[in-house]
Design an enzyme around this catalytic site. Structure first.
Site, PDB file in Angstrom:
ATOM      1  N   CYS A   1      26.576  14.536  48.144  1.00  0.00           N
ATOM      2  CA  CYS A   1      27.106  14.027  46.881  1.00  0.00           C
ATOM      3  C   CYS A   1      27.545  15.182  45.980  1.00  0.00           C
ATOM      4  O   CYS A   1      28.475  15.891  46.330  1.00  0.00           O
ATOM      5  CB  CYS A   1      26.080  13.106  46.223  1.00  0.00           C
ATOM      6  SG  CYS A   1      26.813  11.963  45.042  1.00  0.00           S
TER       7      CYS A   1
ATOM      8  N   HIS B   1      24.228   8.972  50.681  1.00  0.00           N
ATOM      9  CA  HIS B   1      22.856   9.465  50.486  1.00  0.00           C
ATOM     10  C   HIS B   1      21.922   9.022  51.616  1.00  0.00           C
ATOM     11  O   HIS B   1      21.185   8.037  51.456  1.00  0.00           O
ATOM     12  CB  HIS B   1      22.306   8.953  49.154  1.00  0.00           C
ATOM     13  CG  HIS B   1      22.967   9.557  47.969  1.00  0.00           C
ATOM     14  ND1 HIS B   1      22.711  10.846  47.554  1.00  0.00           N
ATOM     15  CD2 HIS B   1      23.886   9.072  47.115  1.00  0.00           C
ATOM     16  CE1 HIS B   1      23.441  11.119  46.487  1.00  0.00           C
ATOM     17  NE2 HIS B   1      24.171  10.071  46.191  1.00  0.00           N
TER      18      HIS B   1
ATOM     19  N   GLU C   1      19.244  10.287  52.306  1.00  0.00           N
ATOM     20  CA  GLU C   1      17.859  10.440  51.824  1.00  0.00           C
ATOM     21  C   GLU C   1      17.344   9.177  51.136  1.00  0.00           C
ATOM     22  O   GLU C   1      16.153   9.066  50.867  1.00  0.00           O
ATOM     23  CB  GLU C   1      17.747  11.665  50.892  1.00  0.00           C
ATOM     24  CG  GLU C   1      18.341  11.510  49.492  1.00  0.00           C
ATOM     25  CD  GLU C   1      19.836  11.781  49.409  1.00  0.00           C
ATOM     26  OE1 GLU C   1      20.517  11.690  50.455  1.00  0.00           O
ATOM     27  OE2 GLU C   1      20.324  12.075  48.299  1.00  0.00           O
TER      28      GLU C   1
END
Lengths: 226, 737
Positions: free
Chosen positions: A86, A196, A198
């Site tokens: 990002c 993302h 994560e």
């Protein structure tokens, strides 16, 4: 294996990233403040997401000129694994570590939703736990994720296999050229991606599709030897 | 530049929003004419927004304590114990007037202000919500306001890094000239490390933290306490400008500072900035405060004392520092690139003394500034209530077509267009995302404990019957939390009303507060923080009474929560909490409004005893893992509830033909009801348990297929329902571009 997270003021997904790195590697990542001049020895260096310096100038532009970046560029050149997610992706393009640029989303709005990503290559240190052509779920959350590169650069990175991740099944949420969601540097040790992974590492988050990217990072010598 | 010695004229007094008798009170209190700076300070402290002068008498009647309440109203935010040495810190606050004048910045700074309220107390924010009311979709300003407010909330929250996990968006012409933007934030702190605003100790440094002071927002709190007229555009300079980057840095710096042990007291600068924060810290601690404005970091030149004391520049804090830790504290703020300036000290003379260029520009009694604020017992009248619908007044429509109309209407269509602009996943703990009954957020990564968040109010009920509407708002929050399996802990209330000087408006306020209080008592659901926003009127027309309620619930194990989506085929569908005839209250229903263009009838009654009994029963079933889906019945009635459960899963259902007129059964908005699903094999046992508990539980249908069939009505493909549901918002907003 050791990992490090680079911190700039205004980044805000460093905790999410630390969780993913810790779960995949079994070790707490080192947190490195932007004013440092050297990143401690690490096998994986991550620039996480957020809004460095508020993104008040071009996204990532100020962070890319911070003191710590000289060492990041050095370590990337030396072959250390570097992941930018990002805002981290934007910072890596601004620092010249990755080709292309991230522009305002085509819809001109911030967008937070799940997308589907197609894995173009499984023979990289970021995707060894996926199959080539596999499509996996991951959320995005950004306002400036519209990947752009001039035709010449685009032809080159497509030809050289530097496009690692593509928005699949019509989920290109930002107008990125060729549905590009993640690109590698020519050497293949630096990856920048807008989504993302994560935030998709736990069944409670709705799935674990993103976790294999982190497992790939720490696949380690045993796997390489096998 | 206005000299401090300017003569105070009646016009100047009026411009400060002070009534002649209030000015007389100032003269009596200080025994001389105030300086202009002093007048500004009084106007800031005594306006409705800061002093609660019209509402205090009634707010005192609300239940504010409970076994888990650590801090009730009166601090920056409420604090509730959630076990394991942790507390949830939360509050909701309005930013209505600024958001109408400048929607992006108004909404953004509303989010910024509420986040500061939470982290001032030592809590790291973990979730945000918002409750938004806009005017008629066809009103020429509405799109612009929706677009700006949503972008502003996202722009601030996304950059700051807090997940925005829920909220409400409604439209009604009564908000055409006065939208409502109510922002909620919650954070987690350790129960023994909560920070308060009460100063302690004489001669200690008062430190200014954060961003620099500019002229933005001067007079904002006074503006927020006045009605609107055509000159409103001129007030744009009173709207503050938000800087979420600085706020994020301020959060990290403050939490580091608090961990260092340097903080004795801390208060964020919100409404009326330096004035309110300094007076609050001093008055609460029975101490005077001396401020030297020459030491305040400014970003504009030649600011006067008046401007500095009334500036509402954002991202600022004031604290009383342990002088032994000054170097440590300063280093933290240097690291984050923020201002850190010792601007004054605590004193023992109970004076609020302000110096500028070496001269005293204000010298006021600090306790009286807060404590002696006017308090009004405003006259009020019992609000008129519309007549109930006649028994035979059941306007007919095709059930399937009516349902399609409802789920595609402005108030019931999907809010995806809104919440996709909010980062609702950051921090990685969002377990139930926006779009359900309540959002569920895990407290710590890797641990089972979670919190549920919901915000509700039904303004059309409040207008028809403020007392029942107040009860309903609290009950619906409690119900939504219960749906997930959460134990409802406490609420924060954001009371938006018109001009309290009008007895009928004051009557709405009084009765709504009484309703809220009654529901809170019956449900053991105390109020721990809140905000009152009055004078929400334009050209003399008030908004609908809108007491927005946000609640927090505790989830012991986030892996054992329920969701609204049907979870499989051939499961039994049961209706809990309903009378034997399923329901039938059509008064003030969305069916009447959206299908027949009628806004009449009485508001539905909330039976709080039944509410509690049913909710406790449902929650126990969820926690035992007995239910495969749970959703409460609210706007649009049973049909909309079932449609939402179908759309969330893609699974259809066959519902029996109801025992009464299907319009009543499917679209009545009777309260206290839940739709639940469970495997066929478990039905008998759960039915028996319901009977023992005295809870009404009716079998109404079975899940399965790809269509929703409501009794004898034609089947509706779930995919068609979903397409209609998703269509309205993006189509409406596209027309703006």
């Amino acid at each position: 294996m050791k990992s490090a997270i680079i911190l700039f003021p205004g980044l805000n997904r460093e905790r999410d990233m630390a969780t993913a790195l810790r779960r995949a590697s079994g070790h707490e990542p080192a947190m490195v403040w932007h004013t440092e001049s050297e990143i401690p020895a690490a096998d994986v260096i991550v620039v996480p997401g957020g809004f460095s310096y508020g993104d008040y100038l071009r996204c990532g532009a100020i962070a890319a000129r911070s003191p710590i970046m000289a060492d990041l560029v050095r370590k990337a050149a030396a072959g250390v694994t570097v992941l930018g997610v990002c805002n981290g992706f934007q910072i890596l393009t601004e620092a010249g570590l990755l080709p292309g640029a991230l522009m305002r989303n085509a819809g001109l709005k911030f967008v937070c939703r799940e997308v589907r990503l197609q894995v173009e290559r499984a023979d990289t240190r970021f995707t060894s736990r996926y199959a080539k052509g596999e499509v996996f779920r991951t959320p995005v959350a950004h306002g400036d994720g519209n990947y752009f590169a001039d035709p010449e650069t685009l032809a080159r990175i497509e030809g050289e296999g530097q496009v690692l991740l593509r928005y699949a099944d019509g989920t290109n949420c930002n107008g990125s050229v060729n549905d590009i969601a993640g690109v590698l540097n020519p050497a293949g040790n630096v990856l920048g991606m807008m989504p993302h992974p994560e935030n998709m590492i736990d069944p409670l988050q709705g799935g674990t599709d993103g976790f294999r990217l982190f497992q790939s990072l720490f696949a380690g010598d045993a796997e390489k030897a096998a | 530049m206005i000299p401090n010695e300017i003569a105070i004229t009646p016009e100047l007094v009026a411009d400060h929003g002070l009534k002649p008798e209030e000015y007389q009170k100032i003269l009596d209190l200080i025994g001389r004419e105030p300086s202009i700076t002093e007048l500004g300070i009084f106007s800031a402290m005594w306006n409705e927004h800061c002093s609660y002068k019209s509402s205090k008498k009634w707010l005192k009647t609300l239940p504010i304590s409970g076994p888990r309440v650590i801090q009730g109203p009166g601090e920056n935010a409420g604090v509730v114990d959630i076990g394991d040495g942790q507390a949830v810190v939360f509050k909701m606050e309005s930013h209505n007037h600024p958001s109408y004048i400048e929607p992006y910045q108004g909404a953004a700074t509303g989010v910024g202000g509420i986040l500061r309220d939470v982290f001032t107390m030592g809590a790291r924010p973990i979730a945000a919500m918002n409750a938004l009311r806009f005017g008629d979709p066809e009103h020429p300003k509405t799109r612009h306001l929706v677009s700006g407010v949503v972008a502003g909330i996202g722009g601030y929250g996304n950059s700051f890094g807090v997940p925005t996990v829920g909220g409400e968006v409604n439209f009604h012409r009564r908000y055409n000239g006065n939208i409502l933007v109510n922002a909620f934030a919650a954070g987690i702190a350790e129960t023994d490390k909560i920070f308060y605003s009460k100063a302690e100790g004489v001669g200690l440094p008062v430190v200014y933290l954060g961003a620099k002071t500019g002229r933005d927002g001067v007079g904002g709190a006074t503006m927020a306490s006045a009605e609107f007229d055509e000159k409103i555009e001129e007030k744009r300079p009173t709207v503050q400008v938000g800087d979420p980057f600085t706020e994020k840095c301020l959060l990290e710096a403050c939490l580091e500072l608090m961990a260092s042990g340097a903080v004795i007291a801390i208060q964020d600068m919100g409404a009326a900035g330096l004035t309110c924060s300094a007076v609050e810290m001093g008055a609460k601690g029975d101490l005077g405060i001396r401020l030297d404005l020459d030491r305040v970091p400014c970003r504009e030149e030649a600011m006067t004392a008046y401007e500095m004391m009334l500036s509402e520049s954002q991202e600022r804090m004031l604290m009383v520092l342990d002088p032994a830790k000054e170097d440590v504290a300063r280093a933290i703020f240097d690291k984050w690139g923020l201002d850190f300036a010792v601007v004054g000290e605590t004193t023992d003379d109970l004076r609020f003394l302000i110096l500028r260029h070496g001269e005293t520009v204000a010298d006021l009694p600090i306790k009286e500034l807060g404590d002696e604020a006017p308090e009004y017992d405003r006259p009020w009248i019992e609000p008129a209530r519309p007549a109930p619908l006649a028994e035979n007044d059941i306007p007919q429509a095709d059930i399937a077509e009516a349902l399609m109309t409802l789920i595609g209407s402005p108030d019931l269509s999907s809010r995806r267009w809104v919440w996709e602009q909010y980062d609702h996943l950051i921090l990685g703990n969002t377990v139930q995302r926006p779009g359900g009954d309540a959002a569920v957020v895990r407290v710590d990564e890797g641990k089972p404990k979670g919190l549920a968040f919901a915000a509700d109010v039904t303004p059309r009920y409040c207008l028809a019957d403020p007392f029942e509407g107040g009860k309903q708002a609290v009950a619906e929050v409690w119900r939504n939390l219960t749906c997930t399996g959460a134990e409802p802990l406490a609420i924060t209330d954001n009371l938006n009303f018109g001009n309290p000087e009008k007895p009928e408006i004051m009557g709405q306020f009084v009765r709504a507060v009484q309703g809220i209080g009654e529901a809170c008592k019956a449900l053991d659901f105390p109020v721990v923080s809140g905000n009152v926003s009055l004078y929400n009127e334009t050209h003399g027309e008030a908004i609908m009474p809108t007491p927005a309620i946000a609640g927090v619930g505790l989830v012991p194990d986030v892996t054992k929560t329920a969701r609204a989506a049907f979870s499989g085929n051939d499961e039994a569908i049961l209706l809990a909490g309903a009378p034997a005839d399923w329901g039938g209250h059509l008064g003030q229903s969305l069916y009447l409004r959206e299908v027949h263009g009628r806004e009449d009838g009485s508001a539905p009654h909330v039976d709080l005893t039944a509410e509690r009994r049913t909710g406790d029963f449902i929650r126990a079933l969820v926690r035992d893992g007995k239910l495969t889906a749970v959703h409460d019945c609210s706007d649009g009635g049973l049909a909309v509830t079932l449609a939402e459960m179908a759309m969330a899963s893609g699974i259809g259902a066959k519902i029996e033909t109801p025992p009464v007129d299907p319009v009543c059964a499917f679209f009545g908005e009777d309260q206290g009801r839940y739709v639940v699903t469970l495997p066929e094999s478990a039905v008998a046992g759960v039915m028996a348990a319901a009977k023992d508990a005295g809870v009404a539980l009716l079998r109404i249908g079975t899940t399965g297929g790809d269509a929703l069939e409501l009794g004898a009505a034609g089947p509706l493909k779930v995919a068609s329902l979903a397409a209609r549901h998703e269509a309205w918002f993006p189509a409406y907003m596209r027309a703006v571009q």
